[in-house]
Write an enzyme that holds these catalytic residues in place. Structure first.
Site, mmCIF file in Angstrom:
data_model
loop_
_atom_site.group_PDB
_atom_site.id
_atom_site.type_symbol
_atom_site.label_atom_id
_atom_site.label_comp_id
_atom_site.label_asym_id
_atom_site.label_seq_id
_atom_site.Cartn_x
_atom_site.Cartn_y
_atom_site.Cartn_z
ATOM 1 N N ARG A 45 3.406 1.415 10.065
ATOM 2 C CA ARG A 45 3.237 0.520 11.214
ATOM 3 C C ARG A 45 4.414 0.599 12.193
ATOM 4 N NH1 ARG A 45 -1.071 -2.678 11.318
ATOM 5 N NH2 ARG A 45 -2.241 -3.079 9.400
ATOM 6 N N ASP A 77 2.394 -10.867 5.644
ATOM 7 C CA ASP A 77 3.030 -10.774 4.337
ATOM 8 C C ASP A 77 3.825 -12.045 4.043
ATOM 9 O OD1 ASP A 77 2.102 -8.124 3.885
ATOM 10 O OD2 ASP A 77 3.630 -7.408 5.276
ATOM 11 N N SER A 81 0.815 -1.219 0.000
ATOM 12 C CA SER A 81 0.000 0.000 0.000
ATOM 13 C C SER A 81 0.848 1.268 0.000
ATOM 14 C CB SER A 81 -0.939 0.004 1.210
ATOM 15 O OG SER A 81 -1.817 -1.100 1.152
ATOM 16 N N ALA A 114 6.996 3.073 7.041
ATOM 17 C CA ALA A 114 6.700 4.001 8.129
ATOM 18 C C ALA A 114 5.421 3.709 8.893
ATOM 19 C CB ALA A 114 6.635 5.428 7.567
#
Length: 512
Positions: A262, A153, A61, A260
């Protein structure tokens, strides 16, 4: 009254001809099916070299929104760090050097925190392993790894291999050990669930945890026995020779995540003097270093500071005196704002933002619609208002529900989105606007791994749709496009000149 150009980003909506546990293809989507048949469309790349990632690396994302908003291929931190390691300059980095020097000067401890995973989305374990080797070369005596586990992931129960690699390396170098393990659900929250972050922080800093075991592998085995997969491992401390590790004054902490969104919350817990989201014993006097910049407000050293791109879509719209709106629910709000603007926190002149809170549920398969109805209400109202020249929105469902591995819930999420798209289509056509629908990467297009027959919770490398909905006649002008071609396409339909910094190309030609 302005004719709105709307960009709808369906997070995690990849394209695949396969119907094998493909929640997007197998869901009941009458609106999407009719749009796909009736309006100009194509498929574009959202992964690998086409978005500035290493070859074969799935998109995500953050990367997706940066490429879309900047209108050019933006080379990602993963690629930059890999290059530094390959060129053997990683150990020469000033911020990393200062963190190591602090430990040597004070005869203190070096703590590495981060996602121990080969996923390559938020971190890469090879970066952690390289950092361990450099620490040894530089004379560090005591290094402790606080491992966040993935399972999102990566396959849900795949952390054993990574833990064994880290254990062996630390043992071979006689340098230290894994001092705590924790599922990313706790340490890497991004939705203000501070109770989760508190558990992770206390395990790392205070050696205060619900579980204590003799090794990281034992902690993982016991977690599986409780039916908690990697992502949900409850923060656990590791006791070695009767010793529990705490973070103390004069220690150095290096956060090894490169993405950045999380990494922000727990970083604020480490660094903010006036932090008040949960009680801390005290504000630590430590050297806190992050691999990349997580938040410009953080008081810490940054090893690989950002390069600020100019003439992003948002900036070009501002320079042309256009009004714009960014809207998403909490889970994806940073993506349509910070990341879409190329890493810029501040709003542009004429840019409004609407944040819709994400539902407070443990996992989003429990509420597959998430906050899509509320996002759609605000979007339709914004279109009807005639206030905005350009609106950028994100629907989180196909990604966030896709990550749960729950196939039935993912199909429900897709069907909710189809109803939302129907409302947007009606509003845009009624007001003679333009709507583009796309995705930042795939996810819900493969909910089960065909090779293992186990839930697939990661992103895919599939192409993503790009479709135009509007009254203008449009023809596909670019085959094999990519995410960075979207902004030039929006500027084209809006009649705005494309700046030279945008190297993407328009995907559709429109009749004047």
């Amino acid at each position: 009254m302005k004719k709105t150009t709307l960009l709808v980003i369906l997070d995690g909506w990849g394209y695949s001809d396969s119907d094998y546990f493909n929640a997007i293809k197998n869901a009941n989507t009458p609106t999407w099916d009719s749009i796909w048949q009736e309006f100009p469309k194509t498929l574009i790349n959202a992964s690998s070299l086409e978005v500035g990632l290493p070859r074969g690396q799935m998109g995500n994302s953050e990367v997706g929104h940066v490429n879309i908003g900047c209108g050019r291929v933006v080379y990602q931190e993963l690629t930059k760090i890999d290059k530094a390691i390959e060129e053997k300059t990683f150990g020469d980095n000033k911020a990393i050097g200062a963190a190591i020097d602090n430990v040597i000067k004070n005869d203190s401890n070096l703590h590495l925190i981060g996602l121990l995973s080969p996923g390559g989305v938020h971190s890469h374990e090879e970066h952690i392993f390289e950092m361990i080797k450099i620490a040894k070369q530089k004379g560090i005596k005591r290094l402790y790894l606080h491992a966040f586990l993935d399972g999102r992931d990566t396959p849900p129960r795949s952390a054993e291999k990574s833990i064994k690699k880290a254990d062996k390396l630390l043992q071979d170098l006689n340098l230290g050990y894994i001092a705590s393990v924790c599922g990313r659900y706790y340490a890497m929250d991004r939705d203000n669930r501070w109770d989760r972050v508190e558990k992770a922080y206390n395990a790392i800093v205070n050696a205060n945890a619900d579980f204590i075991y003799d090794s990281a592998l034992e902690a993982l085995e016991q977690s599986y026995a409780r039916d908690q997969s990697d992502e949900f491992v409850i923060p656990t401390c590791i006791k070695k020779d009767g010793h529990l590790v705490k973070v103390q004054d004069n220690d150095s902490v290096i956060f090894m995540n490169f993405r950045a969104d999380r990494a922000r919350e727990i970083s604020h817990a480490f660094t903010d003097e006036s932090f008040d989201h949960f009680p801390r014993k005290k504000h630590l006097n430590i050297n806190f270093t992050t691999l990349t910049e997580y938040d410009s407000k953080l008081k810490c050293a940054v090893a690989f500071p950002p390069e600020q791109p100019i003439n992003t879509l948002g900036e070009v719209l501002m320079k042309n005196h256009k009004t714009q709106l960014r809207i998403a629910e909490t889970e994806k709000y940073p993506h349509v704002t910070f990341f879409f603007n190329g890493g810029r926190e501040e709003q542009f002149e004429g840019e409004d933002r609407i944040l819709i809170p994400s539902p407070k549920v443990a996992t989003y398969d429990l509420q597959p619609e998430m906050s899509a109805p509320e996002v759609t209400d605000k979007l339709v109202a914004a279109i009807n208002s005639g206030k905005y020249d350009c609106i950028v929105c994100n629907y989180a469902n196909s990604d966030m529900v896709g990550h749960t591995g729950n196939y039935e819930a993912a199909m429900q999420a897709i069907e909710y989105l189809d109803k939302c798209i129907a409302r947007l289509k009606d509003a845009i056509l009624e007001h003679d606007g333009n709507m583009f629908i796309t995705a930042d990467h795939g996810n819900a297009d493969m909910m089960v791994n065909p090779e293992t027959q186990k839930p697939h919770t990661a992103h895919t490398t599939n192409l993503v749709p790009f479709v135009y909905v509007g009254h203008k006649k449009a023809q596909v002008a670019l085959e094999h496009g990519k995410l960075s071609d979207i902004a030039p396409t929006l500027l084209n339909v809006m009649g705005i000149a494309q700046p030279k910094e945008m190297t993407g190309k328009t995907i559709f030609n429109f009749e004047k």
